[in-house]
Scaffold this motif. Structure first.
Motif, PDB file in Angstrom:
ATOM      1  N   ASN A   1     -34.499 -32.413  18.572  1.00  0.00           N
ATOM      2  CA  ASN A   1     -34.283 -31.004  18.244  1.00  0.00           C
ATOM      3  C   ASN A   1     -33.365 -30.784  17.040  1.00  0.00           C
ATOM      4  OD1 ASN A   1     -35.848 -30.501  20.455  1.00  0.00           O
ATOM      5  ND2 ASN A   1     -34.192 -29.815  21.774  1.00  0.00           N
ATOM      6  N   PHE A   2     -32.697 -31.859  16.594  1.00  0.00           N
ATOM      7  CA  PHE A   2     -31.705 -31.688  15.529  1.00  0.00           C
ATOM      8  C   PHE A   2     -31.859 -32.769  14.453  1.00  0.00           C
ATOM      9  CE2 PHE A   2     -30.018 -29.826  19.401  1.00  0.00           C
ATOM     10  CZ  PHE A   2     -29.594 -28.575  18.978  1.00  0.00           C
ATOM     11  N   ILE A   3     -33.095 -33.026  14.069  1.00  0.00           N
ATOM     12  CA  ILE A   3     -33.385 -34.067  13.085  1.00  0.00           C
ATOM     13  C   ILE A   3     -32.620 -33.836  11.779  1.00  0.00           C
ATOM     14  CG2 ILE A   3     -35.167 -35.078  11.617  1.00  0.00           C
ATOM     15  CD1 ILE A   3     -35.492 -36.004  14.435  1.00  0.00           C
ATOM     16  N   SER A   4     -32.652 -32.627  11.261  1.00  0.00           N
ATOM     17  CA  SER A   4     -32.031 -32.357   9.956  1.00  0.00           C
ATOM     18  C   SER A   4     -30.521 -32.575  10.003  1.00  0.00           C
ATOM     19  CB  SER A   4     -32.347 -30.938   9.498  1.00  0.00           C
ATOM     20  OG  SER A   4     -31.816 -29.982  10.404  1.00  0.00           O
ATOM     21  N   GLN A   5     -29.888 -32.189  11.106  1.00  0.00           N
ATOM     22  CA  GLN A   5     -28.436 -32.416  11.229  1.00  0.00           C
ATOM     23  C   GLN A   5     -28.108 -33.905  11.265  1.00  0.00           C
ATOM     24  OE1 GLN A   5     -30.169 -30.104  12.848  1.00  0.00           O
ATOM     25  NE2 GLN A   5     -28.937 -28.319  13.417  1.00  0.00           N
ATOM     26  N   HIS A   6     -28.927 -34.672  11.999  1.00  0.00           N
ATOM     27  CA  HIS A   6     -28.685 -36.118  12.089  1.00  0.00           C
ATOM     28  C   HIS A   6     -28.870 -36.798  10.731  1.00  0.00           C
ATOM     29  CE1 HIS A   6     -27.920 -36.481  16.334  1.00  0.00           C
ATOM     30  NE2 HIS A   6     -29.043 -35.863  16.651  1.00  0.00           N
ATOM     31  N   VAL A   7     -29.837 -36.331   9.969  1.00  0.00           N
ATOM     32  CA  VAL A   7     -30.050 -36.903   8.638  1.00  0.00           C
ATOM     33  C   VAL A   7     -28.801 -36.736   7.773  1.00  0.00           C
ATOM     34  CG1 VAL A   7     -31.332 -36.609   6.480  1.00  0.00           C
ATOM     35  CG2 VAL A   7     -32.561 -36.673   8.663  1.00  0.00           C
ATOM     36  N   GLN A   8     -28.171 -35.563   7.852  1.00  0.00           N
ATOM     37  CA  GLN A   8     -26.943 -35.336   7.082  1.00  0.00           C
ATOM     38  C   GLN A   8     -25.768 -36.124   7.648  1.00  0.00           C
ATOM     39  OE1 GLN A   8     -26.388 -30.986   5.940  1.00  0.00           O
ATOM     40  NE2 GLN A   8     -28.102 -30.780   7.365  1.00  0.00           N
ATOM     41  N   LEU A   9     -25.663 -36.157   8.974  1.00  0.00           N
ATOM     42  CA  LEU A   9     -24.565 -36.905   9.611  1.00  0.00           C
ATOM     43  C   LEU A   9     -24.685 -38.399   9.323  1.00  0.00           C
ATOM     44  CD1 LEU A   9     -24.435 -35.000  13.027  1.00  0.00           C
ATOM     45  CD2 LEU A   9     -22.589 -35.106  11.333  1.00  0.00           C
ATOM     46  N   LEU A  10     -25.932 -38.883   9.210  1.00  0.00           N
ATOM     47  CA  LEU A  10     -26.152 -40.291   8.887  1.00  0.00           C
ATOM     48  C   LEU A  10     -25.525 -40.655   7.552  1.00  0.00           C
ATOM     49  CD1 LEU A  10     -27.502 -43.044   9.410  1.00  0.00           C
ATOM     50  CD2 LEU A  10     -29.571 -42.110   8.323  1.00  0.00           C
ATOM     51  N   ASP A  11     -25.653 -39.789   6.577  1.00  0.00           N
ATOM     52  CA  ASP A  11     -25.063 -40.063   5.263  1.00  0.00           C
ATOM     53  C   ASP A  11     -23.541 -40.174   5.362  1.00  0.00           C
ATOM     54  OD1 ASP A  11     -27.469 -40.152   3.932  1.00  0.00           O
ATOM     55  OD2 ASP A  11     -27.475 -38.015   3.447  1.00  0.00           O
ATOM     56  N   TYR A  12     -22.933 -39.325   6.167  1.00  0.00           N
ATOM     57  CA  TYR A  12     -21.484 -39.408   6.356  1.00  0.00           C
ATOM     58  C   TYR A  12     -21.105 -40.712   7.065  1.00  0.00           C
ATOM     59  CZ  TYR A  12     -21.154 -34.441   5.094  1.00  0.00           C
ATOM     60  OH  TYR A  12     -21.198 -33.237   4.439  1.00  0.00           O
ATOM     61  N   ALA A  13     -21.917 -41.096   8.055  1.00  0.00           N
ATOM     62  CA  ALA A  13     -21.650 -42.344   8.785  1.00  0.00           C
ATOM     63  C   ALA A  13     -21.743 -43.553   7.852  1.00  0.00           C
ATOM     64  CB  ALA A  13     -22.640 -42.492   9.950  1.00  0.00           C
ATOM     65  N   ILE A  14     -22.721 -43.529   6.958  1.00  0.00           N
ATOM     66  CA  ILE A  14     -22.881 -44.631   6.001  1.00  0.00           C
ATOM     67  C   ILE A  14     -21.681 -44.700   5.065  1.00  0.00           C
ATOM     68  CG2 ILE A  14     -24.279 -45.461   4.068  1.00  0.00           C
ATOM     69  CD1 ILE A  14     -26.718 -44.222   5.512  1.00  0.00           C
ATOM     70  N   THR A  15     -21.151 -43.558   4.675  1.00  0.00           N
ATOM     71  CA  THR A  15     -19.955 -43.535   3.820  1.00  0.00           C
ATOM     72  C   THR A  15     -18.782 -44.226   4.515  1.00  0.00           C
ATOM     73  OG1 THR A  15     -20.665 -41.461   2.805  1.00  0.00           O
ATOM     74  CG2 THR A  15     -18.350 -42.052   2.558  1.00  0.00           C
ATOM     75  N   ILE A  16     -18.635 -43.983   5.810  1.00  0.00           N
ATOM     76  CA  ILE A  16     -17.571 -44.642   6.579  1.00  0.00           C
ATOM     77  C   ILE A  16     -17.776 -46.156   6.576  1.00  0.00           C
ATOM     78  CG2 ILE A  16     -16.632 -44.954   8.908  1.00  0.00           C
ATOM     79  CD1 ILE A  16     -17.158 -41.949   9.374  1.00  0.00           C
ATOM     80  N   LEU A  17     -19.020 -46.595   6.808  1.00  0.00           N
ATOM     81  CA  LEU A  17     -19.304 -48.036   6.863  1.00  0.00           C
ATOM     82  C   LEU A  17     -19.135 -48.697   5.496  1.00  0.00           C
ATOM     83  CD1 LEU A  17     -22.459 -48.160   9.178  1.00  0.00           C
ATOM     84  CD2 LEU A  17     -20.066 -48.471   9.803  1.00  0.00           C
TER      85      LEU A  17
END
Length: 817
Positions: A296-312
């Motif tokens: 139900n929240f694909i678009s939000q996860h796509v954006q959150l993924l980019d932030y998670a990758i920045t952390i890694l």
């Protein structure tokens, strides 16, 4: 001023400290309670708050919680009085009445005492703790205070919010230690109120109020960002799906705003900020574990993924990962969040497009087993078969998974970890190299325990373990071990309450006992039909084999085919009962089998069973790509090799459908040509259609010629590379090694073709064995012993040159010569 009796009693407790005996402590508690009750009678039925404060401070400072929690002491009236005083103070807080100094101190110390006491809960005192902590009046007053925070932010700036923090921590520890109470109605009331607090706008405001220079979280930040998150995420009871879906409505958007503010400042984060962000990652992975919060929240996860990758990708974090526990926790839960996203096919494709293999590879070197574990399972999910083999030590992945199962299998407090480990293993076990390692490292008994013991959750442990074992039946060694385990096989045939468990158990029995029998039976029927020189009449035109993750597209395809007058078999209801038999009947009675390829298809043991059976039966397979960029590999790549793929998508559906109609027409026209030329055919691949008398003659000719070749001198040993072998050399080698069962399969191969054949067998060991076994049975009516197949690979390996970097190194035999 405290009474003399109470003062003297507290002094003795302080002086003797932890050396005081249980009997002495009981006697002193009796004196204190007697004096408190006398004061209460002469003081308008109220206890002296000063005395209560002194009692709480003394008990806290001495801190002999192990002794306090002994049943006789814990059941003492003194702790009931402290609980009731705490309740009255919480009610006062709820009414927004001010505390005096003694009340402030007393409330905090009593709260702290209960928090520490719960660490000693066990089976002997759990009922006393339940009576003490799950008091209806106290719980309702706490819930009301929490609801006030959620609706108006009331109490957040009150210093006495520490009282709520302590009692929520105490309740959290209690339900973590005693999981059987986490769905208790009383605790559910608190859980609902805590969730409201976190989903409120005040959570977002408090989080955004943190500055990177902050040296310590204040009381409201600690309560909302740490205590409340910990309370929610230790819950794994019956309401977890409801909770994660409810929280996802607000939390994904909150975290987008939070990361938008904090990610640009990542190089300035101190441990205070890191701890807050880590708890955000903990909640993110928690509410992303189920399907709907992802879907139900694909678009939000796509954006959150980019932030998670920045952390890694933070170099600073990677450097400190082995020396800073806060950073290690942040990396662990960031990886775990990304893994949860891979369980959705759309998000998995997006993750693959990010080219994160190098990112995850660096974390497998961390001196932290949890980080290694999450990194390995992410790599196993996004890498193809060859990629998994290219890892420095694929055996290490399997070892970590087996260790995780061993560590958590008997720990009731870690049941969620066991469930998630099995969920990950379902994806990992698709790779043939992992299957082999899992058997080699003796992981089967652990899975059999998970599948068989009644103490485990039927869906999240037993069913997942059975589905992993079903996938392992495609490994010959695993299949033999499982089939010979009579107790386990008997258990598989017993009744199951859960339909998913029943389906998985039936699938294993089918693979180990029934499939081979049915193949032989149908081979005999097919031979009879060929002798009659009449083509088979099919009940269905098409059988659609698909993963339920791709159901929307497959349902659309089915509806279009039916509208165009095709007879279609599709398991729309995810059939149970005799599902495997129905699947086999559908395959046997269909002209075409559509293989709807995707990552989830390849990861499904049920899909592999369908595709494998159709492949062994030489059915007419038409592979359809459910995702445009998907490339099949491993067992699926082998099954559909050499065939034309048709890519389906919602946007290009009509175009793909037209291509499919052309492909069907092409196959049918080929079938008609075969009939015109006098060949009886089945719905199998026309390349394999041969008159049985020709097959027998061909087999006899091959086997006869090998007897003559056995006397010839084996000149192949003098040639430095296998690719220089002639067809005669290949036959000489097979005869010299007494690999007679392999001769029909290698007939007319020269050294170059044999080398390619070897590499295909070596990279797809189990799948190739099943394929060759079926081919030998189909064409020559002979069996291929697994021992002969393994010996063929071992003997030939000595003649195969190895490759180091870009340099080819001579074979072992060549070096010896």
């Amino acid at each position: 001023m405290s009474s003399e009796i109470i003062t003297d009693s507290l002094k003795k407790i302080k002086t003797n400290g932890k050396f005081i005996t249980k009997e002495e402590l009981t006697s002193l508690f009796d004196n204190i309670v007697k004096e408190l009750n006398q004061q209460k009678t002469s003081n308008d039925n109220k206890f002296s708050i000063e005395d209560i404060k002194d009692i709480a401070v003394t008990l806290h400072d001495v801190g002999d919680y192990e002794k306090y929690s002994i049943s006789d002491l814990l059941n003492h009236q003194l702790f009931v009085i402290l609980r009731d005083i705490l309740t009255s103070l919480i009610i006062k807080l709820q009414k927004d009445e001010n505390f005096n100094e003694n009340e402030t101190v007393a409330s905090r110390y009593i709260g702290a005492i209960f928090t520490w006491l719960v660490s000693s809960v066990n089976d002997t005192n759990v009922d006393i703790f339940k009576t003490l902590l799950l008091n209806k009046t106290m719980i309702e007053s706490i819930a009301q205070c929490l609801d006030n925070i959620a609706t108006s932010g009331k109490h957040l700036d009150d210093l006495n919010i520490l009282v709520l923090k302590y009692i929520v921590q105490a309740l959290s520890s209690f339900q973590q230690a005693q999981k059987q109470f986490q769905d208790d109605f009383t605790l559910s009331v608190i859980l609902n109120s805590v969730i409201k607090c976190v989903c409120s706008i005040y959570y977002l405001d408090v989080f955004k109020g943190i500055v990177v220079e902050l040296l310590k979280l204040n009381s409201k930040q600690e309560f909302l960002l740490i205590t409340c998150i910990e309370y929610i995420t230790i819950y794994d009871g019956e309401r977890i799906e409801e909770i994660t879906l409810t929280m996802s409505e607000s939390m994904f958007n909150y975290y987008l705003k939070i990361f938008e503010q904090f990610i640009p400042l990542i190089d300035e984060w101190n441990n205070v900020v890191i701890k807050a962000i880590t708890n955000a990652a903990v909640l993110l992975q928690y509410i992303s574990a189920d399907d709907l919060p992802k879907l139900n929240f694909i678009s939000q996860h796509v954006q959150l993924l980019d932030y998670a990758i920045t952390i890694l990708n933070s170099t600073n974090f990677f450097i400190q990962i082995d020396v800073n526990n806060d950073i290690a926790d942040l990396i662990e839960f960031t990886l775990l969040y990304i893994f949860m996203l891979t369980l959705n096919s759309i998000l998995l494709e997006h993750i693959k497009e990010k080219n994160l293999i190098s990112v995850f590879l660096k974390f497998i070197k961390a001196n932290n087993e949890s980080i290694q574990f999450h990194s390995y399972r992410l790599l196993a999910t996004i890498m193809n078969e060859d990629g998994i083999k290219s890892l420095s030590n694929p055996a290490k992945i399997t070892e970590i998974f087996i260790n995780y199962i061993e560590r958590n299998i008997d720990n009731v407090l870690r049941k969620l970890r066991l469930q998630n480990t099995l969920l990950s293993l379902k994806s990992l076990i698709q790779h043939n190299s992992i299957k082999s390692e899992f058997v080699k490292q003796n992981g089967l008994p652990l899975l059999i325990r998970c599948a068989s013991e009644s103490k485990f959750d039927a869906i999240k442990v037993q069913q997942r373990a059975l589905e992993i074992l079903l996938a392992l039946t495609f490994n010959e060694q695993a299949a033999v071990i499982l089939k010979n385990d009579q107790i386990f096989m008997k258990r598989l045939k017993s009744p199951f309450n859960e339909q998913g468990v029943k389906k998985a158990a039936e699938g294993i029995v089918w693979r180990l006992e029934k499939e081979a029998q049915l193949i032989i039976q149908n081979e005999n029927q097919q031979t009879f039909n060929k002798k009659e020189a009449a083509p088979l009449a099919h009940k269905y035109d098409i059988m659609i084999s698909y993963s339920h993750s791709d159901k929307d597209l497959c349902y659309q395809l089915q509806e279009r085919l039916v509208a165009d007058k095709f007879r279609v078999w599709l398991d729309r209801d995810n059939l149970y009962g005799s599902q495997m038999q129905q699947m086999a009947d559908a395959i046997e009675n269909s002209e075409f089998i559509f293989i709807c390829m995707s990552d989830t298809y390849k990861q499904s043991a049920y899909c592999q069973s369908e595709a494998h059976y159709a492949y062994e039966r030489r059915c007419q397979l038409i592979p359809l790509k459910m995702i445009e960029k998907y490339q099949p590999d491993g067992w699926l790549g082998l099954i559909v090799s050499g065939k034309t793929y048709i890519t389906f998508s919602a946007s290009e559906f009509d175009k793909a459908y037209q291509k499919l109609m052309v492909e069907i027409s092409h196959h049918r026209s080929q079938s008609e040509q075969n009939i015109i030329h006098g060949h009886a055919i089945s719905h199998g691949n026309s390349d394999h259609v041969t008159d049985t008398s020709i097959i027998a003659a061909s087999a006899e000719k091959v086997l006869s010629s090998t007897n003559q070749l056995a006397t010839r001198k084996s000149e192949y040993c003098s040639k430095p590379y296998i690719e220089q072998w002639s067809k005669q050399d290949v036959l000489n080698f097979l005869n010299d090694m007494e690999l007679h069962s392999m001769i029909p399969l290698c007939d007319k191969m020269d050294g170059r073709q044999l080398h390619k054949f070897y590499k295909s067998c070596d990279s797809n060991n189990d799948v190739m064995y099943h394929s060759l076994k079926a081919e030998l049975l189909d064409l020559y009516k002979k069996t291929l012993p697994f021992q002969d197949y393994l010996r063929f690979l071992d003997e030939l390996k000595r003649y195969v040159p190895s490759t180091t970097g870009t340099q080819t190194v001579a074979s072992i035999i060549c070096n010896m010569m």
